[in-house]
Design a protein around this motif. Structure first.
Motif, mmCIF file in Angstrom:
data_model
loop_
_atom_site.group_PDB
_atom_site.id
_atom_site.type_symbol
_atom_site.label_atom_id
_atom_site.label_comp_id
_atom_site.label_asym_id
_atom_site.label_seq_id
_atom_site.Cartn_x
_atom_site.Cartn_y
_atom_site.Cartn_z
ATOM 1 N N ASP A 1 1.097 -1.394 0.052
ATOM 2 C CA ASP A 1 -0.688 -0.266 0.094
ATOM 3 C C ASP A 1 0.709 1.498 0.269
ATOM 4 O OD1 ASP A 1 -1.948 1.465 -0.336
ATOM 5 O OD2 ASP A 1 -2.794 0.711 2.042
ATOM 6 N N ASP A 2 0.258 2.647 -0.552
ATOM 7 C CA ASP A 2 1.268 3.878 -0.581
ATOM 8 C C ASP A 2 2.263 3.531 -0.862
ATOM 9 O OD1 ASP A 2 -1.198 4.769 0.952
ATOM 10 O OD2 ASP A 2 -0.050 4.649 2.782
ATOM 11 N N PHE A 3 3.097 2.726 -2.419
ATOM 12 C CA PHE A 3 3.884 2.816 -2.869
ATOM 13 C C PHE A 3 4.511 3.735 -2.720
ATOM 14 C CE2 PHE A 3 7.184 1.639 -5.617
ATOM 15 C CZ PHE A 3 7.784 0.419 -4.714
ATOM 16 N N ALA B 1 -3.321 2.566 -9.124
ATOM 17 C CA ALA B 1 -3.396 3.805 -9.270
ATOM 18 C C ALA B 1 -4.059 4.431 -7.606
ATOM 19 C CB ALA B 1 -3.177 5.294 -10.138
ATOM 20 N N GLU B 2 -3.643 4.578 -7.055
ATOM 21 C CA GLU B 2 -4.675 5.483 -5.634
ATOM 22 C C GLU B 2 -5.133 6.489 -5.762
ATOM 23 O OE1 GLU B 2 -3.614 4.030 -1.939
ATOM 24 O OE2 GLU B 2 -2.117 5.651 -3.052
ATOM 25 N N GLY B 3 -6.422 6.737 -5.777
ATOM 26 C CA GLY B 3 -6.944 8.936 -5.485
ATOM 27 C C GLY B 3 -6.829 8.819 -6.986
ATOM 28 N N VAL C 1 -0.317 2.194 -6.565
ATOM 29 C CA VAL C 1 0.749 3.538 -6.012
ATOM 30 C C VAL C 1 0.407 4.397 -5.881
ATOM 31 C CG1 VAL C 1 2.251 5.329 -7.558
ATOM 32 C CG2 VAL C 1 1.431 2.671 -8.669
ATOM 33 N N ASP C 2 0.806 5.161 -4.891
ATOM 34 C CA ASP C 2 0.006 6.388 -3.740
ATOM 35 C C ASP C 2 -0.147 7.491 -4.529
ATOM 36 O OD1 ASP C 2 0.405 6.335 -0.791
ATOM 37 O OD2 ASP C 2 1.031 9.097 -1.857
ATOM 38 N N ARG C 3 -1.482 7.946 -4.043
ATOM 39 C CA ARG C 3 -1.791 9.417 -4.622
ATOM 40 C C ARG C 3 -0.666 10.369 -4.516
ATOM 41 N NH1 ARG C 3 -5.504 13.256 -2.223
ATOM 42 N NH2 ARG C 3 -4.576 12.577 -0.259
HETATM 43 MG MG MG Z 1 -2.429 5.962 0.225
#
Ligand code: MG
Ligand code: C2E
Ligand code: MG
Ligand code: MG
Length: 285
Positions: free
Chosen positions: A179-181, A235-237, A201-203
């Motif tokens: 998470d939050d890579f 891809a996050e966010g 992949v973090d936001r």
């Molecule tokens: Mg995050």
């Protein structure tokens, strides 16, 4: 002369009466009752596969509805759960609830992969493996529907133990996501040593992807390495269609973010998958 026990009591009384008591203590006290009072619930955020434009998974996110304060952000209360040791009990509840929901969707003929966040504290608990496997078996959910999300810091605090635990879970079919890579200490070596299925992949790298060449280079490099190693990428966010187009062009496999949907109730997830149309594209004739 005051005895030891009495001395302690005096200090506590003193703290209470001089208003030195920290707000954290109030939160901790309220959290102690939250499980039995059923103040926790999970919401689920959809994840869309970019190749087929379908919802393939969801991430389970914890919510706490305090009777007076209303909805409290997990960013506020999860650190308190961790520091007070309550995260093991609440984390076990999260695993049970998420597995039960995943089983429900399997039985309904709409199987979804369900992501479950694990905190570093939970990872130190020697019972974690048994909790996960025991819960999934009791709920009857296939391990391949369960994706365990761990952070870089978690894996780094005891890499040998983490690798051993994750390898055993993966051997049973559970999926592992980082998470939050990209915002921690991760390196290529880290990627190569951990038994993982997915990189989230973090936001932070997505936010400015449309105008930051550096962020595009980072995300592009991650997808190239991931593809070589057979690792899925999320891809996050993702909030806008333009961000979606950029990460798709860079080779990201799935997206999660407000563009597809905010965290929502199981019923809302069910409605979403029935009527789902990939955003920004006309439905095929
Ligand atoms: Mg995050
Ligand atoms: P996370 O695992 O990285 O979860 C993603 C967070 O980003 C969620 O915040 C989600 O609501 C938010 N988000 C998703 N899409 C977008 C978007 O398009 N734009 C923006 N601005 N934000 C977006 P949330 O639900 O507040 O959770 C925050 C963090 O709390 C999570 O970050 C996770 O680290 C932790 N957390 C949540 N539930 C649990 C849990 O059950 N156990 C543990 N240990 N941690 C949890
Ligand atoms: Mg997560
Ligand atoms: Mg995340």
């Amino acid at each position: 002369r005051v005895g030891r026990g009495q001395g302690r009591r005096v200090v506590q009384y003193d703290e209470l009466t001089t208003q030195k008591r920290s707000p954290t203590l109030d939160v901790e006290h309220a959290l102690r009752r939250a499980l039995e009072n059923q103040e926790f619930h999970l919401v689920y955020q959809p994840q869309m596969d970019l190749r087929f434009g379908r919802i393939v998974g969801v991430e389970a996110l914890l919510r706490w509805k305090h009777p007076e304060r209303g909805l409290v952000s997990p960013v506020e209360f999860i650190p308190v759960l961790e520091e007070s040791g309550m995260i093991d009990a609440v984390g076990a509840w999260v695993i049970d609830e998420a597995c039960s929901q995943a089983r429900h969707w399997e039985l309904a003929g709409t199987p979804l992969r369900v992501g479950i966040n694990l905190s570093p504290q939970q990872f130190l608990d020697p019972r974690l493996f048994d909790t996960i496997v025991g819960t999934a078996e009791r709920r009857g959910v296939s391990p391949k529907r369960v994706e365990l999300e761990i952070t870089e810091s978690l894996a780094m605090q005891d890499p040998t133990r983490a690798i051993e635990l994750l390898t055993r879970l993966r051997g049973l079919g559970y999926k592992i996501a980082i998470d939050d890579f990209g915002i921690g200490y991760s390196s290529l070596e880290y990627l190569l040593r951990f038994p993982i299925d997915t990189i989230k992949v973090d936001r932070a790298f997505v936010r400015n992807i449309t105008n930051s060449q550096a962020d595009r280079a980072i995300v592009g490099a991650i997808t190239v390495i991931a593809r070589t190693l057979g690792i899925n990428t999320i891809a996050e966010g993702i909030e806008t269609m333009r961000q979606c187009d950029f990460v798709e062009a860079l080779g990201i496999g799935e997206i999660q973010g407000y563009l597809i949907g905010k965290p929502m109730s199981p019923r809302e997830i069910e409605h979403l998958i029935v009527s789902f149309r990939r955003p920004g594209r006309e439905p095929e004739q």
